[in-house]
Write an enzyme that holds these catalytic residues in place. Structure first.
Site, mmCIF file in Angstrom:
data_model
loop_
_atom_site.group_PDB
_atom_site.id
_atom_site.type_symbol
_atom_site.label_atom_id
_atom_site.label_comp_id
_atom_site.label_asym_id
_atom_site.label_seq_id
_atom_site.Cartn_x
_atom_site.Cartn_y
_atom_site.Cartn_z
ATOM 1 N N SER A 42 17.289 5.542 -20.878
ATOM 2 C CA SER A 42 18.364 5.810 -19.541
ATOM 3 C C SER A 42 17.686 5.599 -18.395
ATOM 4 C CB SER A 42 18.661 7.215 -19.646
ATOM 5 O OG SER A 42 19.873 7.595 -18.945
ATOM 6 N N TYR A 66 26.348 0.718 -13.356
ATOM 7 C CA TYR A 66 25.079 0.939 -14.133
ATOM 8 C C TYR A 66 24.848 2.578 -14.298
ATOM 9 C CZ TYR A 66 20.161 1.126 -15.311
ATOM 10 O OH TYR A 66 18.914 1.409 -15.900
ATOM 11 N N LYS A 91 25.034 5.000 -17.461
ATOM 12 C CA LYS A 91 23.820 5.568 -17.913
ATOM 13 C C LYS A 91 23.955 7.140 -18.236
ATOM 14 C CE LYS A 91 20.986 2.106 -18.840
ATOM 15 N NZ LYS A 91 20.356 1.893 -20.175
#
Length: 256
Positions: free
Chosen positions: A146, A163, A167
């Site tokens: 992550s 993004y 995550k």
């Protein structure tokens, strides 16, 4: 997770996104272990020259084709591993993407969709495919790579919201694996922040936003990050590590 005798079956690892960056460094670090068997999953094995050279040098790496988030690709990957090893001990779900550098106010929907598909749907379908093989391990692990930016508690000034959101969703997905499979299947499921690693992805981001470059004291080499990840994985247990979010570099727990 390490084995200590020559008669012990190998510790079987799956590393996705293993053709470059952190994934390649993790595969290289694991291949240093005498009793490791590393299934390195890449989109195009024909183009993974560094990985092929490493596989030839160590004799402990098997290259497999894997296209995240394809469900069929994940099933084919699991079938190939079952035929060659019969089990999986540790999955390191590293394959990911960063498609853009836009904030929540302007990010296009197709960037959100692509990021979610690769960074969330991919690891989930991978877990589904390899679950029967994890159940054959004495101490199985499912590890999601992550980012500290995915923490809903720690505010980071990065305008890469497709993004970051994806995550954060990966964190949630891996936590669900812990919730339903920690006791039932003895799986240690957790996510890791690999550190401020200067990969191709990070370099492109800093070229786009030079004012947000990491200070030198925060930067971690790809090799140091991989060593830290492997060190944490080798010491992980369901009870002490599972269901949590960790900074691999210093071993501290991060808030969701």
């Amino acid at each position: 997770m390490s084995n200590t005798t020559a008669n012990t079956s190998p510790t079987v690892y799956v590393v996705t996104g293993a053709n470059r960056g952190i994934g390649l460094a993790i595969a290289a670090t694991l291949a240093e272990r005498e009793h490791a068997l590393v299934f390195a999953a890449v989109r195009d094995p024909a183009k993974a020259d560094a990985l092929k050279a490493l596989a030839k040098e160590t004799g402990r790496i098997e290259l497999l084709q894997y296209e995240s988030p394809s469900e069929d690709s994940a099933k084919a990957l699991a079938q190939a591993i079952e035929e060659k090893a019969g089990k999986v001990d540790v999955v390191i779900s590293n394959a990911g993407t960063q498609t853009d550098y836009e904030p929540i106010t302007t990010v296009a929907s197709h960037h959100l969709t692509t990021s979610f598909n690769v960074n969330v749907v991919g690891p989930v379908t991978l877990f589904q495919a390899v679950l029967p093989l994890l159940r054959k391990s004495a101490a199985p692990q499912f590890v999601g790579i992550s980012s500290i930016a995915a923490s809903n508690t720690i505010a980071v000034p990065f305008a890469t919201d497709s993004y970051i959101i994806s995550k954060a969703a990966l964190n949630s997905a891996v936590k669900r694996v812990h919730t339903f499979h920690a006791e039932q299947d003895n799986i240690a499921a957790y996510t890791l922040h690999p550190g401020a690693v200067i990969t191709d992805m990070a370099t492109a981001w800093m070229d786009y936003a030079p004012e947000l470059k990491f200070p030198p004291e925060m930067i971690v080499s790809v090799e140091d990050s991989a060593n830290a990840i492997v060190r944490l994985v080798e010491g992980a247990t369901r009870e002490k590590t599972g269901g949590r979010f960790w900074n691999a570099v210093d071993g501290t727990e991060l808030p969701w």
